[in-house]
Design a protein around this motif. Structure first.
Motif, PDB file in Angstrom:
ATOM      1  N   THR A   1     -40.705  97.382  37.885  1.00 29.41           N
ATOM      2  CA  THR A   1     -40.300  97.381  36.595  1.00 29.41           C
ATOM      3  C   THR A   1     -40.292  98.647  35.782  1.00 29.41           C
ATOM      4  OG1 THR A   1     -40.936  95.065  36.411  1.00 29.41           O
ATOM      5  CG2 THR A   1     -40.846  96.011  34.368  1.00 29.41           C
ATOM      6  N   ILE A   2     -41.266  99.496  36.377  1.00 30.89           N
ATOM      7  CA  ILE A   2     -41.686 100.904  35.544  1.00 30.89           C
ATOM      8  C   ILE A   2     -40.955 102.026  36.235  1.00 30.89           C
ATOM      9  CG2 ILE A   2     -43.417 102.055  34.760  1.00 30.89           C
ATOM     10  CD1 ILE A   2     -45.477  99.737  34.549  1.00 30.89           C
ATOM     11  N   LEU A   3     -41.358 102.265  37.586  1.00 34.83           N
ATOM     12  CA  LEU A   3     -41.099 103.397  38.185  1.00 34.83           C
ATOM     13  C   LEU A   3     -39.515 103.667  38.178  1.00 34.83           C
ATOM     14  CD1 LEU A   3     -44.073 103.532  40.528  1.00 34.83           C
ATOM     15  CD2 LEU A   3     -43.325 105.103  38.809  1.00 34.83           C
ATOM     16  N   PRO A   4     -38.639 102.907  38.579  1.00 37.63           N
ATOM     17  CA  PRO A   4     -37.197 103.400  38.659  1.00 37.63           C
ATOM     18  C   PRO A   4     -36.692 104.173  37.607  1.00 37.63           C
ATOM     19  CG  PRO A   4     -37.568 101.163  39.859  1.00 37.63           C
ATOM     20  CD  PRO A   4     -38.880 101.479  39.074  1.00 37.63           C
ATOM     21  N   LYS A   5     -37.122 103.483  36.467  1.00 38.59           N
ATOM     22  CA  LYS A   5     -36.426 104.191  35.143  1.00 38.59           C
ATOM     23  C   LYS A   5     -37.222 105.445  34.906  1.00 38.59           C
ATOM     24  CE  LYS A   5     -33.974 104.761  31.643  1.00 38.59           C
ATOM     25  NZ  LYS A   5     -32.611 105.298  31.856  1.00 38.59           N
ATOM     26  N   SER A   6     -38.823 105.391  35.030  1.00 37.94           N
ATOM     27  CA  SER A   6     -39.628 106.676  34.710  1.00 37.94           C
ATOM     28  C   SER A   6     -38.968 107.851  35.652  1.00 37.94           C
ATOM     29  CB  SER A   6     -40.922 106.258  35.080  1.00 37.94           C
ATOM     30  OG  SER A   6     -41.458 105.440  34.037  1.00 37.94           O
ATOM     31  N   LEU A   7     -38.516 107.367  36.857  1.00 42.96           N
ATOM     32  CA  LEU A   7     -38.204 108.425  37.992  1.00 42.96           C
ATOM     33  C   LEU A   7     -36.987 109.053  37.674  1.00 42.96           C
ATOM     34  CD1 LEU A   7     -39.487 107.056  41.324  1.00 42.96           C
ATOM     35  CD2 LEU A   7     -40.418 109.135  40.160  1.00 42.96           C
TER      36      LEU A   7
ATOM     37  N   PHE B   1     -31.834 102.712  23.191  1.00 43.61           N
ATOM     38  CA  PHE B   1     -32.921 103.294  22.825  1.00 43.61           C
ATOM     39  C   PHE B   1     -32.762 104.682  23.898  1.00 43.61           C
ATOM     40  CE2 PHE B   1     -34.857  99.535  21.317  1.00 43.61           C
ATOM     41  CZ  PHE B   1     -35.158 100.155  19.930  1.00 43.61           C
ATOM     42  N   ILE B   2     -33.798 105.753  23.469  1.00 41.13           N
ATOM     43  CA  ILE B   2     -33.956 107.099  23.988  1.00 41.13           C
ATOM     44  C   ILE B   2     -35.131 107.117  24.548  1.00 41.13           C
ATOM     45  CG2 ILE B   2     -33.464 109.456  24.207  1.00 41.13           C
ATOM     46  CD1 ILE B   2     -30.973 107.793  23.960  1.00 41.13           C
ATOM     47  N   LEU B   3     -35.491 107.172  25.820  1.00 43.68           N
ATOM     48  CA  LEU B   3     -36.897 107.311  26.289  1.00 43.68           C
ATOM     49  C   LEU B   3     -37.167 108.739  26.419  1.00 43.68           C
ATOM     50  CD1 LEU B   3     -37.017 104.329  28.991  1.00 43.68           C
ATOM     51  CD2 LEU B   3     -38.543 104.427  26.717  1.00 43.68           C
ATOM     52  N   LEU B   4     -38.247 109.408  25.936  1.00 48.48           N
ATOM     53  CA  LEU B   4     -38.493 110.874  26.013  1.00 48.48           C
ATOM     54  C   LEU B   4     -39.175 111.254  27.317  1.00 48.48           C
ATOM     55  CD1 LEU B   4     -39.526 111.946  22.535  1.00 48.48           C
ATOM     56  CD2 LEU B   4     -37.153 112.071  23.485  1.00 48.48           C
ATOM     57  N   GLY B   5     -39.673 110.106  28.042  1.00 46.79           N
ATOM     58  CA  GLY B   5     -40.591 110.585  29.100  1.00 46.79           C
ATOM     59  C   GLY B   5     -42.142 110.879  28.705  1.00 46.79           C
ATOM     60  N   ILE B   6     -42.295 112.015  29.217  1.00 47.27           N
ATOM     61  CA  ILE B   6     -43.800 112.332  28.512  1.00 47.27           C
ATOM     62  C   ILE B   6     -43.511 113.814  27.731  1.00 47.27           C
ATOM     63  CG2 ILE B   6     -46.129 113.155  29.461  1.00 47.27           C
ATOM     64  CD1 ILE B   6     -45.330 112.022  31.962  1.00 47.27           C
ATOM     65  N   PRO B   7     -43.532 113.224  26.100  1.00 42.34           N
ATOM     66  CA  PRO B   7     -43.303 114.474  25.300  1.00 42.34           C
ATOM     67  C   PRO B   7     -44.384 115.670  25.572  1.00 42.34           C
ATOM     68  CG  PRO B   7     -43.080 112.408  24.189  1.00 42.34           C
ATOM     69  CD  PRO B   7     -43.677 112.026  25.779  1.00 42.34           C
ATOM     70  N   GLY B   8     -43.935 116.939  25.442  1.00 41.79           N
ATOM     71  CA  GLY B   8     -45.137 117.889  25.456  1.00 41.79           C
ATOM     72  C   GLY B   8     -45.029 118.314  26.925  1.00 41.79           C
ATOM     73  N   LEU B   9     -44.780 117.603  28.050  1.00 41.19           N
ATOM     74  CA  LEU B   9     -44.454 117.873  29.255  1.00 41.19           C
ATOM     75  C   LEU B   9     -43.192 117.968  30.125  1.00 41.19           C
ATOM     76  CD1 LEU B   9     -47.744 116.177  30.513  1.00 41.19           C
ATOM     77  CD2 LEU B   9     -47.500 118.670  29.806  1.00 41.19           C
ATOM     78  N   GLU B  10     -42.069 118.151  29.033  1.00 43.53           N
ATOM     79  CA  GLU B  10     -40.712 117.998  29.611  1.00 43.53           C
ATOM     80  C   GLU B  10     -40.519 119.064  30.652  1.00 43.53           C
ATOM     81  OE1 GLU B  10     -40.575 116.406  25.527  1.00 43.53           O
ATOM     82  OE2 GLU B  10     -41.738 117.945  26.635  1.00 43.53           O
TER      83      GLU B  10
ATOM     84  N   ILE C   1     -37.917 106.642  21.595  1.00 44.78           N
ATOM     85  CA  ILE C   1     -39.330 106.156  22.032  1.00 44.78           C
ATOM     86  C   ILE C   1     -40.214 107.320  22.814  1.00 44.78           C
ATOM     87  CG2 ILE C   1     -40.483 104.326  23.332  1.00 44.78           C
ATOM     88  CD1 ILE C   1     -37.903 102.695  23.236  1.00 44.78           C
ATOM     89  N   ALA C   2     -41.089 107.729  22.143  1.00 48.91           N
ATOM     90  CA  ALA C   2     -41.895 108.615  23.011  1.00 48.91           C
ATOM     91  C   ALA C   2     -42.823 108.165  23.889  1.00 48.91           C
ATOM     92  CB  ALA C   2     -42.740 109.344  21.630  1.00 48.91           C
ATOM     93  N   HIS C   3     -42.229 107.669  24.937  1.00 51.39           N
ATOM     94  CA  HIS C   3     -42.753 107.306  26.137  1.00 51.39           C
ATOM     95  C   HIS C   3     -42.021 107.231  27.196  1.00 51.39           C
ATOM     96  CE1 HIS C   3     -46.096 104.992  27.958  1.00 51.39           C
ATOM     97  NE2 HIS C   3     -46.702 104.810  26.902  1.00 51.39           N
ATOM     98  N   SER C   4     -42.422 107.130  28.436  1.00 54.67           N
ATOM     99  CA  SER C   4     -41.611 106.967  29.888  1.00 54.67           C
ATOM    100  C   SER C   4     -41.148 105.457  30.035  1.00 54.67           C
ATOM    101  CB  SER C   4     -42.506 107.589  30.787  1.00 54.67           C
ATOM    102  OG  SER C   4     -43.933 106.936  31.115  1.00 54.67           O
ATOM    103  N   TYR C   5     -41.562 104.865  29.383  1.00 54.46           N
ATOM    104  CA  TYR C   5     -41.081 103.118  29.555  1.00 54.46           C
ATOM    105  C   TYR C   5     -41.000 102.651  28.136  1.00 54.46           C
ATOM    106  CZ  TYR C   5     -46.008 101.905  30.061  1.00 54.46           C
ATOM    107  OH  TYR C   5     -47.445 101.837  29.802  1.00 54.46           O
ATOM    108  N   CYS C   6     -40.739 101.329  28.196  1.00 55.96           N
ATOM    109  CA  CYS C   6     -40.784 100.726  26.684  1.00 55.96           C
ATOM    110  C   CYS C   6     -42.090  99.860  26.720  1.00 55.96           C
ATOM    111  CB  CYS C   6     -39.445  99.700  26.697  1.00 55.96           C
ATOM    112  SG  CYS C   6     -37.987 100.460  26.710  1.00 55.96           S
ATOM    113  N   LYS C   7     -42.899 100.661  26.141  1.00 56.92           N
ATOM    114  CA  LYS C   7     -44.412  99.875  25.966  1.00 56.92           C
ATOM    115  C   LYS C   7     -44.042  99.192  24.539  1.00 56.92           C
ATOM    116  CE  LYS C   7     -49.215 101.239  25.448  1.00 56.92           C
ATOM    117  NZ  LYS C   7     -49.665 100.468  26.548  1.00 56.92           N
ATOM    118  N   HIS C   8     -44.838  98.048  24.483  1.00 53.52           N
ATOM    119  CA  HIS C   8     -44.482  97.062  23.578  1.00 53.52           C
ATOM    120  C   HIS C   8     -44.685  97.859  22.015  1.00 53.52           C
ATOM    121  CE1 HIS C   8     -46.267  93.831  20.752  1.00 53.52           C
ATOM    122  NE2 HIS C   8     -45.124  93.531  20.930  1.00 53.52           N
ATOM    123  N   ILE C   9     -46.084  98.256  21.987  1.00 55.81           N
ATOM    124  CA  ILE C   9     -46.288  98.753  20.564  1.00 55.81           C
ATOM    125  C   ILE C   9     -45.523 100.207  20.300  1.00 55.81           C
ATOM    126  CG2 ILE C   9     -48.315 100.423  21.329  1.00 55.81           C
ATOM    127  CD1 ILE C   9     -48.381  97.967  18.280  1.00 55.81           C
TER     128      ILE C   9
END
Length: 315
Positions: free
Chosen positions: A79-85, A15-24, A177-185
């Motif tokens: 679980t979240i921050l290493p991938k987000s960073l 999957f491809i995580l976009l981070g925070i779309p609109g604030l790239e 995935i339009a998110h900075s981590y794999c959010k369930h929904i």
């Protein structure tokens, strides 16, 4: 040529995580508070664990539960921050499907466990204030260990259907995935199938698990407040309430952003996506940073132990 990131594939391995779309363009700047939060959370929670282990006077139920909270906080932010960073700094957006499922499971598991720990801490405060003479006999080390095991098993079992359902859906729309981590929904919404079971189960866990935990905490504190206000001395009331203040602050820090983020995601259709994603990060990464600060500032025994560690002087 077809775009393999958007169409013409089934069940992608990545999957491809976009981070925070609109604030790239601002990802590097956004990473600064995220990184600071991560560092403070790691240092703060490790310090709590170190102090409680080192100081025999802190070997009691309240501080054992605090160690459980620190452990889940460490698990949540790691679980979240290493991938987000890595997204913000290196544009490393790829995440394997199996790693994405693991992130979904661990995030929700730690969140449910943390909620359960707050219930256990509220029960500890109830026994300490309303049944002080029986506190040591009710909350023995064996009972505390059983409560901790129950909290861990509850979180593991309740969240397991998230993983099993997400794993079985066919994914053939997009792997972005339009998110900075794999959010369930956000992940299951990419499935080309009827995902109402996943959506309803997620909502049920949010409403009933969180709702029941908040209910039990409220019942405990209603009895605690009744006991406090029955004390004749104002100083005694303030001192007794002070033993609960750090726990109450930690509860508010955990539940208020969680409820606010859930409401915004469910009903905030007009809210910009980047705002939703920022709040989805805030309610998961800020509490692990604030909890050790709250307990360090408002718990005298921890402050005194921390002072001794650095100065070798007892206050």
């Amino acid at each position: 040529m077809s775009n393999s990131n958007t169409t013409d594939f089934t069940n992608p391995s990545v999957f491809i995580l976009l981070g925070i779309p609109g604030l790239e363009a601002a990802h590097v700047w956004i990473s600064i508070p995220f990184c600071a939060t991560y560092i403070v959370a790691i240092l703060g929670n490790v310090t709590i664990l170190f102090i409680v282990k080192r100081e025999p006077s802190l070997h009691g139920p309240m501080y054992y539960f605090l160690c459980m909270l620190a452990t889940t906080d460490l698990g949540l932010c790691n679980t979240i921050l290493p991938k987000s960073l890595s997204i913000f700094w290196f544009n490393s957006r790829e995440i394997y499907f199996s790693a994405c499922l693991a992130q979904i499971y661990l995030i929700n598991c730690f969140a449910v466990m943390e909620s359960g720990i707050f219930v256990a801490m509220a029960f500890d405060r109830y026994v300490a204030i309303c049944e002080p003479l029986r506190h040591s006999t009710i909350l023995t080390n064996r009972v505390v260990a059983k409560i901790g095991l129950t909290v861990a098993l509850r979180g593991s079992m309740i969240v397991l259907p998230y993983l099993l359902l997400a794993q079985q859906w066919p994914y053939c729309r997009t792997n972005i995935i339009a998110h900075s981590y794999c959010k369930h929904i956000s992940v299951v919404s990419l499935a080309c199938a009827d995902i109402r079971v996943s959506s309803y189960y997620s909502l049920t866990v949010t409403v009933f698990v969180t709702g029941l935990d908040v209910f039990f905490i409220s019942v405990s504190y209603s009895q605690i407040l009744r006991a406090i206000f029955s004390l004749r001395s104002k100083d005694a009331r303030l001192k007794t309430f002070g033993t609960c203040s750090s726990h109450l602050c930690a509860i508010l820090v955990f539940y208020i952003p969680d409820v606010f983020s859930t409401v915004m995601h469910r009903f905030g259709s007009n809210v910009p996506l980047y705002v939703l994603i920022l709040f989805a990060n805030v309610y998961l990464v800020v509490p692990p940073m604030l909890h050790p600060i709250i307990y360090g500032m408002r718990t005298k025994q921890i402050r005194d132990s921390l002072l001794w560690v650095f100065t070798h002087k007892r206050p």
